[in-house]
Design a protein around this motif. Structure first.
Motif, PDB file in Angstrom:
ATOM      1  N   LYS A  12       0.809  -1.219   0.000  1.00  0.00           N
ATOM      2  CA  LYS A  12       0.000   0.000   0.000  1.00  0.00           C
ATOM      3  C   LYS A  12       0.841   1.266   0.000  1.00  0.00           C
ATOM      4  O   LYS A  12       0.404   2.301  -0.464  1.00  0.00           O
ATOM      5  CB  LYS A  12      -0.948   0.011   1.209  1.00  0.00           C
ATOM      6  N   TYR A  69      -2.563 -10.346   1.902  1.00  0.00           N
ATOM      7  CA  TYR A  69      -3.505  -9.239   1.712  1.00  0.00           C
ATOM      8  C   TYR A  69      -3.175  -8.381   0.499  1.00  0.00           C
ATOM      9  O   TYR A  69      -4.078  -7.979  -0.240  1.00  0.00           O
ATOM     10  CB  TYR A  69      -3.594  -8.385   2.980  1.00  0.00           C
ATOM     11  N   GLN A  70      -1.904  -8.115   0.263  1.00  0.00           N
ATOM     12  CA  GLN A  70      -1.545  -7.260  -0.868  1.00  0.00           C
ATOM     13  C   GLN A  70      -1.793  -7.959  -2.202  1.00  0.00           C
ATOM     14  O   GLN A  70      -2.277  -7.341  -3.151  1.00  0.00           O
ATOM     15  CB  GLN A  70      -0.084  -6.817  -0.766  1.00  0.00           C
ATOM     16  N   LYS A  72      -3.947 -10.388  -2.681  1.00  0.00           N
ATOM     17  CA  LYS A  72      -5.411 -10.462  -2.813  1.00  0.00           C
ATOM     18  C   LYS A  72      -5.932  -9.148  -3.391  1.00  0.00           C
ATOM     19  O   LYS A  72      -6.739  -9.142  -4.331  1.00  0.00           O
ATOM     20  CB  LYS A  72      -6.064 -10.732  -1.467  1.00  0.00           C
ATOM     21  N   GLU A  73      -5.483  -8.013  -2.853  1.00  0.00           N
ATOM     22  CA  GLU A  73      -5.919  -6.706  -3.361  1.00  0.00           C
ATOM     23  C   GLU A  73      -5.508  -6.522  -4.817  1.00  0.00           C
ATOM     24  O   GLU A  73      -6.279  -6.000  -5.626  1.00  0.00           O
ATOM     25  CB  GLU A  73      -5.361  -5.568  -2.495  1.00  0.00           C
ATOM     26  N   GLU A  77      -8.088  -5.944  -7.946  1.00  0.00           N
ATOM     27  CA  GLU A  77      -7.975  -4.795  -8.845  1.00  0.00           C
ATOM     28  C   GLU A  77      -7.907  -5.207 -10.302  1.00  0.00           C
ATOM     29  O   GLU A  77      -8.325  -4.467 -11.184  1.00  0.00           O
ATOM     30  CB  GLU A  77      -6.717  -3.973  -8.506  1.00  0.00           C
ATOM     31  N   GLU A  88     -13.188 -12.387  -2.927  1.00  0.00           N
ATOM     32  CA  GLU A  88     -13.409 -11.705  -1.653  1.00  0.00           C
ATOM     33  C   GLU A  88     -14.135 -12.577  -0.638  1.00  0.00           C
ATOM     34  O   GLU A  88     -13.894 -12.491   0.549  1.00  0.00           O
ATOM     35  CB  GLU A  88     -14.197 -10.408  -1.872  1.00  0.00           C
TER      36      GLU A  88
END
Length: 189
Positions: A12, A69-70, A72-73, A77, A88
């Motif tokens: 992030k 988490y990164q 997955k994000e 996207e 999700e």
């Protein structure tokens, strides 16, 4: 199982991140493996160290969590709307930390992130890596979900450019163990 080695991502804060291995199992979901191969690993006062000189290093449990988490994000996207809800809501995701050269888990007790239930040590690794991987996978209290064919293809298309693709179809114990051993040896050189 498909295996990807050295998967790069931006976190992030737009800093580079890397996951040692990502295993994609059509029947179980995605596993993020963080490998710490030095025989000289542990934690003192909550700080992870690696190497003979006990150099401060990145906490492997935190690394696996961030990669989970990164990535997955990143997938969300880059996926079509059709697969975003599946990833999700129902995609099984697991984190496993592997210490193939040590059995002494007490070395990690001071880490706030330490979790023996997601840890594979030397004895586990030497005995039967894949059996222990499946046992850990099955014991974790998270949702388990099969990956639909469309989502599976989308994920592999997104991950391939950011990593080294190792193997497709039937991933044998010897193959993944060999890759981890090779990676461990590279880390120790």
């Amino acid at each position: 199982i498909d295996a990807y080695y050295s998967v790069n991502f931006l976190n992030k804060d737009h800093k580079d991140g890397e996951c040692d291995f990502i295993l994609i199992d059509k029947n179980r979901g995605i596993t993020f493996l963080e490998i710490k191969g030095s025989p000289f690993v542990g934690a003192v006062n909550g700080v992870f160290y690696s190497g003979k000189s006990k150099t401060k290093s990145t906490d492997p449990y935190d690394q696996a969590r961030k990669a989970d988490y990164q990535i997955k994000e990143h997938l969300i996207e880059n996926l079509s709307q059709k697969y975003k809800k599946e990833i999700e809501v129902s995609l099984g995701r697991r984190r496993i930390v592997v210490f193939p050269t040590t059995n002494n888990l007490s070395n990690f007790a001071s880490l706030m992130t330490f979790d023996p239930s997601i840890t594979i040590t030397k004895d586990d690794y030497d005995f039967n890596f894949l059996a222990n991987y499946v046992k850990i996978w099955n014991d974790l209290p998270f949702k388990q979900g099969k990956i639909s064919k469309g989502l599976y293809e989308s994920i592999t298309n997104i991950l391939r450019p950011t990593s080294t693709y190792i193997q497709s179809e039937s991933l044998e114990v010897d193959s993944i163990s060999f890759q981890i051993e090779k990676y461990t040896n590279e880390q120790n050189e």
